[in-house]
Design a protein around this motif. Structure first.
Motif, PDB file in Angstrom:
ATOM      1  N   ASN A  51       0.123  -6.419  -9.423  1.00 25.91           N
ATOM      2  CA  ASN A  51       1.217  -5.762  -8.710  1.00 25.91           C
ATOM      3  C   ASN A  51       2.080  -6.803  -8.005  1.00 25.91           C
ATOM      4  O   ASN A  51       1.779  -7.241  -6.906  1.00 25.91           O
ATOM      5  CB  ASN A  51       0.659  -4.769  -7.691  1.00 25.91           C
ATOM      6  CG  ASN A  51       1.751  -4.124  -6.861  1.00 25.91           C
ATOM      7  OD1 ASN A  51       2.923  -4.159  -7.225  1.00 25.91           O
ATOM      8  ND2 ASN A  51       1.363  -3.545  -5.740  1.00 25.91           N
ATOM      9  N   TYR A  96      -3.158  -7.789  -0.737  1.00 25.44           N
ATOM     10  CA  TYR A  96      -2.131  -6.754  -0.811  1.00 25.44           C
ATOM     11  C   TYR A  96      -2.451  -5.643   0.170  1.00 25.44           C
ATOM     12  O   TYR A  96      -3.557  -5.098   0.167  1.00 25.44           O
ATOM     13  CB  TYR A  96      -2.044  -6.173  -2.223  1.00 25.44           C
ATOM     14  CG  TYR A  96      -1.124  -4.980  -2.341  1.00 25.44           C
ATOM     15  CD1 TYR A  96       0.251  -5.137  -2.208  1.00 25.44           C
ATOM     16  CD2 TYR A  96      -1.633  -3.707  -2.565  1.00 25.44           C
ATOM     17  CE1 TYR A  96       1.105  -4.042  -2.311  1.00 25.44           C
ATOM     18  CE2 TYR A  96      -0.796  -2.608  -2.666  1.00 25.44           C
ATOM     19  CZ  TYR A  96       0.577  -2.778  -2.538  1.00 25.44           C
ATOM     20  OH  TYR A  96       1.418  -1.700  -2.625  1.00 25.44           O
ATOM     21  N   ASP A  98      -0.557  -2.024   1.473  1.00 28.04           N
ATOM     22  CA  ASP A  98       0.602  -1.147   1.457  1.00 28.04           C
ATOM     23  C   ASP A  98       0.622  -0.313   2.737  1.00 28.04           C
ATOM     24  O   ASP A  98      -0.240  -0.459   3.603  1.00 28.04           O
ATOM     25  CB  ASP A  98       0.632  -0.274   0.202  1.00 28.04           C
ATOM     26  CG  ASP A  98      -0.516   0.721   0.128  1.00 28.04           C
ATOM     27  OD1 ASP A  98      -1.117   1.040   1.176  1.00 28.04           O
ATOM     28  OD2 ASP A  98      -0.821   1.187  -0.989  1.00 28.04           O
ATOM     29  N   THR A 102      -2.867  -0.450   5.516  1.00 26.36           N
ATOM     30  CA  THR A 102      -2.785  -1.554   6.465  1.00 26.36           C
ATOM     31  C   THR A 102      -3.562  -1.210   7.731  1.00 26.36           C
ATOM     32  O   THR A 102      -3.412  -0.110   8.251  1.00 26.36           O
ATOM     33  CB  THR A 102      -1.311  -1.839   6.816  1.00 26.36           C
ATOM     34  OG1 THR A 102      -0.612  -2.137   5.600  1.00 26.36           O
ATOM     35  CG2 THR A 102      -1.186  -2.993   7.773  1.00 26.36           C
ATOM     36  N   GLU A 127       1.432  -5.125   6.386  1.00 30.28           N
ATOM     37  CA  GLU A 127       1.973  -4.583   5.147  1.00 30.28           C
ATOM     38  C   GLU A 127       2.752  -5.653   4.392  1.00 30.28           C
ATOM     39  O   GLU A 127       3.867  -6.021   4.773  1.00 30.28           O
ATOM     40  CB  GLU A 127       2.877  -3.380   5.438  1.00 30.28           C
ATOM     41  CG  GLU A 127       3.389  -2.703   4.178  1.00 30.28           C
ATOM     42  CD  GLU A 127       4.355  -1.571   4.487  1.00 30.28           C
ATOM     43  OE1 GLU A 127       5.054  -1.146   3.551  1.00 30.28           O
ATOM     44  OE2 GLU A 127       4.419  -1.131   5.647  1.00 30.28           O
ATOM     45  N   ASN A 129       2.668  -8.022   0.279  1.00 31.24           N
ATOM     46  CA  ASN A 129       2.076  -8.247  -1.030  1.00 31.24           C
ATOM     47  C   ASN A 129       2.091  -9.743  -1.341  1.00 31.24           C
ATOM     48  O   ASN A 129       3.153 -10.357  -1.403  1.00 31.24           O
ATOM     49  CB  ASN A 129       2.874  -7.473  -2.087  1.00 31.24           C
ATOM     50  CG  ASN A 129       2.270  -7.588  -3.468  1.00 31.24           C
ATOM     51  OD1 ASN A 129       1.211  -8.181  -3.661  1.00 31.24           O
ATOM     52  ND2 ASN A 129       2.946  -7.015  -4.458  1.00 31.24           N
ATOM     53  N   THR A 158      -7.445   0.106  -0.457  1.00 28.86           N
ATOM     54  CA  THR A 158      -6.475  -0.801  -1.060  1.00 28.86           C
ATOM     55  C   THR A 158      -6.748  -0.973  -2.545  1.00 28.86           C
ATOM     56  O   THR A 158      -5.851  -1.284  -3.313  1.00 28.86           O
ATOM     57  CB  THR A 158      -6.521  -2.195  -0.393  1.00 28.86           C
ATOM     58  OG1 THR A 158      -7.843  -2.723  -0.518  1.00 28.86           O
ATOM     59  CG2 THR A 158      -6.121  -2.125   1.048  1.00 28.86           C
TER      60      THR A 158
END
Length: 199
Positions: A51, A96, A98, A102, A127, A129, A158
């Motif tokens: 991702n 990562y 999101d 978080t 938050e 990536n 996650t």
């Protein structure tokens, strides 16, 4: 003086906590205990999760080398130091978080060994990536010194696999710079005069 000798290179890919403790318990004065979804040492750039939407470079790509793999379930890494340290930090590979998960990773410093005694402060991821295989540095500092540094995956939702590399620490009482990347920043944390180090 920053001690950066705990680089996971003293063991072979496929080996785990027992071999790490045999390699670094005496030479670096650090003992590791783990719980949960912690794997073995792997050789490569990182977990390579795919991702990359809105990906951030962090401290840059992890160079292919040994790192400790952790799966997508909850886990704990506890680094105990033979003597108190003023600061400690570690690189997370491929992190990562999101908006719904978080924080994904939480770090905390403890007065005693093995994550015991008073908590001297904590910090967490945010938050963002850092896929694929970019580095995020997480670290804490203390005016009084601490004996253990705990890294926890606190949200298995996650679904993220990560790696860890290059534990760095500075002995308490030594005249030294905080162990963080040259380009890093220190952001104040809420507790205990500690700080989260990130770029």
């Amino acid at each position: 003086v920053v001690n950066g000798s705990y680089d996971f290179e003293a063991v072979n890919a496929g080996e785990g906590v027992a071999e790490l403790n045999a390699a670094y318990g005496v030479s670096a004065g650090v003992t590791l205990t783990t719980t949960g979804d912690v794997g073995t040492v792997q050789l490569g750039q990182g977990p390579d999760d795919g991702n990359t939407s809105d990906s951030q470079p962090g401290e840059g790509l992890h160079t292919s080398s040994n790192y400790l793999f952790a799966g997508d379930g909850n886990f704990t890494l506890t680094f105990t130091f033979d003597a108190p340290v003023a600061a400690a930090g570690i690189f997370v590979i491929d992190q990562y978080d999101d908006v719904t998960s978080t924080p994904g990773i939480f770090i905390e410093a403890f007065e005693g060994v093995d994550g015991t005694g008073a908590s001297l402060g904590s910090a967490a991821t945010y938050e963002a990536n850092f896929q694929s295989n970019n580095l995020l540095f997480l670290g804490l500092t203390s005016d009084t010194g601490f004996r253990s540094f705990v890294v926890r995956d606190v949200d298995e939702d996650t679904g993220d696999t990560v790696g860890f590399d290059n534990l760095m620490f500075a002995p308490a009482g030594a005249t030294s710079e905080v162990p963080l990347p040259a380009a890093g920043l220190l952001l104040p944390a809420a507790l205990g005069g500690l700080a989260l180090a990130r770029r």
